[in-house]
Design an enzyme around this catalytic site. Structure first.
Site, PDB file in Angstrom:
ATOM      1  N   HIS A  98       0.871  -1.174   0.000  1.00 36.93           N
ATOM      2  CA  HIS A  98       0.000   0.000   0.000  1.00 36.93           C
ATOM      3  C   HIS A  98       0.913   1.230   0.000  1.00 36.93           C
ATOM      4  CE1 HIS A  98      -2.268  -2.958   2.463  1.00 36.93           C
ATOM      5  NE2 HIS A  98      -3.362  -2.436   1.987  1.00 36.93           N
ATOM      6  N   ASP A 101       2.371   2.031   3.352  1.00 36.33           N
ATOM      7  CA  ASP A 101       3.442   1.184   3.902  1.00 36.33           C
ATOM      8  C   ASP A 101       4.814   1.694   3.531  1.00 36.33           C
ATOM      9  OD1 ASP A 101       1.243  -0.525   4.320  1.00 36.33           O
ATOM     10  OD2 ASP A 101       1.633  -1.588   2.438  1.00 36.33           O
ATOM     11  N   HIS A 268     -10.843 -14.123   4.953  1.00 32.97           N
ATOM     12  CA  HIS A 268     -12.073 -13.396   4.653  1.00 32.97           C
ATOM     13  C   HIS A 268     -13.175 -14.367   4.220  1.00 32.97           C
ATOM     14  CE1 HIS A 268      -9.414  -9.621   3.755  1.00 32.97           C
ATOM     15  NE2 HIS A 268      -9.250 -10.098   4.969  1.00 32.97           N
ATOM     16  N   ASP A 293      -4.821 -14.226  -1.330  1.00 31.30           N
ATOM     17  CA  ASP A 293      -4.081 -13.915  -0.104  1.00 31.30           C
ATOM     18  C   ASP A 293      -4.130 -15.175   0.744  1.00 31.30           C
ATOM     19  OD1 ASP A 293      -3.576 -11.335  -0.895  1.00 31.30           O
ATOM     20  OD2 ASP A 293      -4.737 -10.370   0.693  1.00 31.30           O
ATOM     21  N   ASP A 304     -10.316 -11.104  11.971  1.00 31.51           N
ATOM     22  CA  ASP A 304      -9.338 -11.463  10.948  1.00 31.51           C
ATOM     23  C   ASP A 304      -7.960 -11.592  11.587  1.00 31.51           C
ATOM     24  OD1 ASP A 304      -8.706 -11.906   8.287  1.00 31.51           O
ATOM     25  OD2 ASP A 304      -8.371  -9.796   7.846  1.00 31.51           O
ATOM     26  N   ASP A 306      -5.267 -13.093  10.255  1.00 33.22           N
ATOM     27  CA  ASP A 306      -4.191 -12.959   9.259  1.00 33.22           C
ATOM     28  C   ASP A 306      -2.938 -13.747   9.634  1.00 33.22           C
ATOM     29  OD1 ASP A 306      -5.573 -11.379   7.434  1.00 33.22           O
ATOM     30  OD2 ASP A 306      -5.001  -9.501   8.371  1.00 33.22           O
ATOM     31  N   ASP A 336      -0.730 -12.215   3.022  1.00 35.44           N
ATOM     32  CA  ASP A 336      -1.245 -11.036   3.733  1.00 35.44           C
ATOM     33  C   ASP A 336      -1.321 -11.415   5.211  1.00 35.44           C
ATOM     34  OD1 ASP A 336      -2.524  -8.775   4.565  1.00 35.44           O
ATOM     35  OD2 ASP A 336      -4.362  -9.085   3.417  1.00 35.44           O
TER      36      ASP A 336
HETATM   37 CO   LIG Z   1      -7.431 -10.384   6.312  1.00 34.72          CO
HETATM   38 CO   LIG Z   2      -5.945  -9.667   2.252  1.00 31.74          CO
END
Ligand SMILES: [Co+2]
Ligand SMILES: [Co+2]
Ligand SMILES: [Co+2]
Ligand SMILES: [Co+2]
Ligand SMILES: [Co+2]
Ligand SMILES: [Co+2]
Ligand SMILES: [Co+2]
Ligand SMILES: [Co+2]
EC number: 5.3.1.5
Lengths: 432, 432, 432, 432
Positions: A98, A101, A268, A293, A304, A306, A336
């Protein structure tokens, strides 16, 4: 010149017999179904979680001490140096970012833009000395307070404008860096309460925004794919890009189903009440599969998490759908994924990626073996064989009246047949 | 002649001061926003849960002792007698049925068909002596083992044919009875495992099946609405009509978005990870809102509990969306609700409906008052006011480059404004 | 001298007919079941969410601009000034704090301790000019990175020691301020992965820690209650104080069931798979009910949203259990609730509390009316009447053999009776 | 004489290279950590799901056509014949039953009792010609409508009596058949609504009931273990034996923690918001681990799907906890698992068990290898090493004041260390 962060760690080698840090399954050059494993998996590291996230959660602040934390361009360059050192150590062919970042936020849009351009130059320099390329870039339209009520779907047109300008600058940067895709995740495109929300307006804003992004892609000749990443909730109570099926309806409404593909995240999918393989298979069946991801959620946690993937049987079922869909074209396997906030050591970051890449390599090889074995697909085809016969096809071109006449006349008497789920699961277990 | 089931209970009266069984809030003739309350709410009782369900759950069998349980036509007529006695006692203007609720299954399709026609005649006779009409009919394409792997989406074309013939016969019966809608709920249109499922084929089958139903409606001149009822799962692991957004994409793909509307159930909205009002507002914003099943789930249970509604503030928010969408046209408020399996007494059945109707009446009146008060809508409109100005509209007709030029030039500086959620919730609480 | 934060807003008055900011239901002096409403509800405002939380979530940072944000003692005093202005405006008889909310962290334990003592003096000064007293104090043993792997249950004894010292200092401060309770919430007492966790050791550490806290309470003559606040997860994957039943088993093991009571939060009950009223009724039935955090979660979100309560029927069922348990003694109704992060205005903070207090007042009055009506309790008692008869009591003192002889002999033939759930829910709906 | 049900299928052999039906991993005689694999795993088949369940779900009826379905003693013997044929084919050393699975319900308790005794004789005869023994028996106190409001916790003392007599008869039968354990699962011990429930009474009833069962065990000299199986909900909204922690508190209250152990089911752990390994590790740490039901739930479904296990990494983590706890003594690995209702063929039943047994065998071997490798336990021990030092132990015997003095004096400065979760997960992935 190397930073000291990873203490001169050598690139991780492939060695199935190693007792130390090594890939035990991921050999980039191993051929799987006629293609190098690296070209199948197309791994990407995520700049944000690995280098920009401080380790906070809703009940605690920063746990990581990273020498590059701070808001100056010099620290942004140090961050880039360390990032590329990690890319080289783990041997990922791609990375993703991004804007937020990679560059410090400026005091104006123009200053942020200058910061971005400067760091993009720096990253292009890094890429010239590395084999790691850009899988995708994206705009962070959710962290700053100006986006608290949405980006494209904000009640304030000025935020729409700011967001549009940001997408332009990020797509330009992605294009300049040779990125293979451009991603949109609508982290604030949703609502906290229906009481202050106009669903119809916000949908129109979101549809037009996405059209503009697609138009701009064509204007600048960006050949990569435009990807949307679904997520059902978090941070907002409801997010508009809930899941693959929801985004498909949205694309159809705005005439974008040929222009936009899905970036599907395992975590997700789970939050939306699906399996990862469901979302992949659905996207493929609708012709909108793009990229993934590959980070899991904890089934026990309602948010989430991750996490890096670690369950091979699950990962194998995901790659099975991807291989059936023909594999990645511009897409790839992005992590991710973030370290647990207690995983403070630089080595944790390396080991997490290495472990995840090995899990994916095992999953891919198992998926390929299942496809090459052929039994699963043969059993599936056999189950629908009736539909391949002329009568089956004729049925779809018929009408209720004609069909009813035949059924009432006694010509149809369906007999249930076993779905053989356990046998199919046993077959999968021979390969994972 | 009356059966003895309800012990000659008189029709329940409206009496806000009563200390016994009475409506305290539901007065059919009370005017709300210029329309009789009965014509707003359009209550319907569900034949299946009230008269055909034996009280079983996955760990226990029948709890209810009903004199009409059994498989003969005579018992089917007794069931109809008792049903209409209940309709009269509670004063519902509508009822709803599946074929399997009202007639015994025959040993062949033709026999089931004859049974259906005979009982439809009987029900038409009952309707002549009652003011209760038919809100909708529907086909039970999920209970019999022949449907275990789907109806329209079955791997066996013979089941598709059987299902198509069944829909024809049920739509015919609905038409003959003057039904105002015809409903499809795809209880087995989904899958238990992706391993034996071809998503693409099944989607094509489902799309064609729904097209046939729409074509047949036009052929016979049925003027009612065709309604699809979304549900994300249960009985299957994944159901294709997951939620409103999913069905919308499906309708768009098959060109049916002008032909089909939604029958939205509160409990199914919850199972799909939404609020009921979300599903209502979304359907309205997409132009596909039709009717509701006003039965709640227990937030604590991960399955469809189909309980009678009892939370007025929640119900008020639902009717608020319905009133904003213009209210029901052919649709209504169906109670797809079952007694708890310990509620054995005939009086429990009456009291459950009366309580639910009162909850809905309170909710409707609160919703109307909120609309008439106007503050909520004024605050919502004010929040989006920027989009009503020419610059807002121009923005949507612009492009990324032009917008970016303006933003980079410093002409845009969005300032966050309060979303005022708590204040809006306080306003709601003045009315509920 | 007043700060300008609330713009000289006058204390909120009780006026059921008001059209502006006012209590429509909360009249502190109204008598309910022979006690002033204020003395029933014992409202408390939470320092942390209202004054220390910047508005961040996992995907975005600070949204609130508060003039007191920062790390100096001067800002801590400004924060206290504004806090007491709010307490006066909304008329809460109590407030609550963590050490981390009220004082800046020092560079050493000793400095933090000095900061705490200094701000406690300042708060005591504020209390002398206000009618707001301290409901409870508590130690924040979860935000700082030193607690990332637990406080009492940390693998490092030094963190146990630091935590113990912190509890001592916070209990001293609570005692000095006349606090009526001392709370422990184990936000990091749990784990992220079993792979690095020794459940048995950590349980022993937690048990001993709590014993020490109880011992110290007696040593210093603190007469308030020691309260533990259960929560099943978040921030950690699993928290040891999962729910009331879990904590009860823990207290029994360490001999603390007479010494420790529960501070039960609505949102945490939901996260644990219970209703709020379940946790309240269970704690009461086990003799360990203490106090409540009256903030709800969004049923649709899988994390702790800590929203102000807004559903009167739910709140009424909670107070019904509290009244049945005899009401609060040292406990009260704390709002461990935060504004939505978009609710930026000072007025949002006032309105949120006022709305919540009104919701609680309505709930309390409804609960009292249900109790005074008596039907619910009469129907409950009637259902168990068989157990009040001598044969019922004898049964519990019998044994399997004797009972089996009687049953086999045909002397027992249980006949199911209706559970009347819908009728009971209808009765509740007459009052809420 | 053999029934024709399995078409004379020969016992399934161990053959890792087989391409047809065979065990690829389960070799009963293979030594694992010094013990035969069969003696580690102690597999049991469940009579109910495999032989008594008709394939229904809440939206559909019977799908299985089994020649033994019906209510006569002759059919009960046929069912037993087929069951033992399956036990022989798959080579399970154990089976389990409820009374309702093995005998037809009589028209009185006495007749049910005679039916039970007769079929127990028949089963004992079968066992004499088989190597399959009884792992546990249990009473079905949830299917019949008399138990709709609970068994021990019923508001009607007569149901308590009936239940007590049933437990006696089932424990007698278990004892007579040489069963190694007796299980209690409280499928109806819970509630549908708090409004009609007296938690305190019902808890006393449940506690006394369990005491009676324990007393009776000692009276008749039954040497097996008494096991309670926790489940949080379903069929009821809330079940009292929610999870291991809850049952522990209950046992402590009634002085039964030395007398009763846990039968832990994977699916029930998930429903309660835990991982399976959490429940196992917790029970072991509390000294109440007994046996397991190794059937998984679908993470995507909010109800108990009771599927055969198929994920080796998850199963490995479960056996890791079991091996750390010393392995089974009287307990074993029961498959409380049912076929999917579309799996109609006799071969599905065999294949499901064979696949599940192989998954468990792989999991056990992986768990043993992880233990023998030792790295995981070494890293865990190292993490807590500070507590093994004298200062660590002294800390637990200290008090807040002494500790605070040391901390304030600056003698304690905890430094966070990495929790190394990803590295630990990588180590696990070397073995699974
Ligand atoms: Co996520
Ligand atoms: Co993602
Ligand atoms: Co439903
Ligand atoms: Co429905
Ligand atoms: Co909370
Ligand atoms: Co709290
Ligand atoms: Co189960
Ligand atoms: Co079980």
């Amino acid at each position: 010149m190397m930073t000291a962060f990873f203490h001169d760690l050598a690139p991780v080698r492939y060695d199935p017999e190693a007792d130390d840090l090594a890939f035990r399954h991921y050999d980039p050059d191993e051929m799987v179904m006629g293609k190098r494993m690296e070209d199948h998996l197309r791994f990407a590291a995520a700049y944000w979680h690995s280098f920009a996230w401080p380790g906070g959660d809703p009940f605690g602040g920063q746990t990581f001490d990273r020498p590059w934390f701070g808001d100056t361009m010099e620290l942004a360059r140090l961050k880039a140096d360390v990032a590329f050192e990690m890319f080289d150590i783990i041997g990922v062919p791609f990375f993703c970012w991004h804007d937020a970042d990679i560059r410090p936020e400026g005091s104006s849009f123009a200053e942020s833009q200058r910061n971005l351009e400067e760091i993009v130059d720096y990253l292009i320099g890094k890429m010239e000395n590395s084999r790691t390329r850009l899988l995708w870039g994206t705009a962070n339209l959710f962290s700053h307070r100006r986006f608290m009520a949405g980006a494209a779907t904000n009640p304030d047109p000025d935020v729409f404008a700011w967001s549009a300008a940001t997408v332009k600058s990020c797509m330009d940067a992605t294009h300049r860096m040779g990125g293979e895709n451009y991603v949109l995740w609508g982290g604030r495109e949703g609502y906290e309460t229906l009481l202050n929300t106009d669903l119809k307006r916000e949908r129109q804003q979101a549809g037009r925004f996405l059209q503009m992004a697609v138009e701009y892609k064509h204007r600048i000749g960006f050949k990569g794919a435009i990807l949307v990443e679904p997520k059902p909730q978090e941070p907002t109570k409801h997010q508009y890009d809930f899941d693959v099926a929801t985004v498909y309806g949205f694309l159809k409404e705005f005439g974008l189903e040929e222009e936009v593909q899905m970036n599907i995240e395992q975590g997700h999918a789970i939050l939306a009440g699906h399996s990862f393989e469901h979302e992949l298979a659905l996207a493929a069946s609708l012709g909108i599969f793009g990229s993934i991801d590959m980070n899991r959620n904890d089934y026990q946690s309602g948010w989430d998490t991750d996490q890096f993937p670690n369950n091979v049987p699950e990962v194998a079922l995901a790659y099975y759908e991807i291989l059936k869909a023909g594999g990645f074209t511009t897409g790839g396997t992005n992590f991710d994924a973030k370290l647990r906030r207690q995983s403070l050591d630089p080595l944790d970051l390396i080991a997490a990626h290495v472990g995840a890449m090995d899990v994916c390599a095992r999953g891919l090889k198992a998926a390929a073996a299942m496809l090459e074995d052929g039994r699963l697909e043969a059993m599936r085809a056999e189950r629908y064989a009736g539909w391949d016969r002329p009568e089956g096809q004729a049925l779809l071109n018929s009408d209720l009246e004609s069909i009813a006449a035949r059924v009432t006349g006694g010509g149809v008497n369906p007999l249930p047949r076993s779905g053989r789920q356990e046998i199919l699961e046993n077959i999968v277990n021979r390969f994972v």
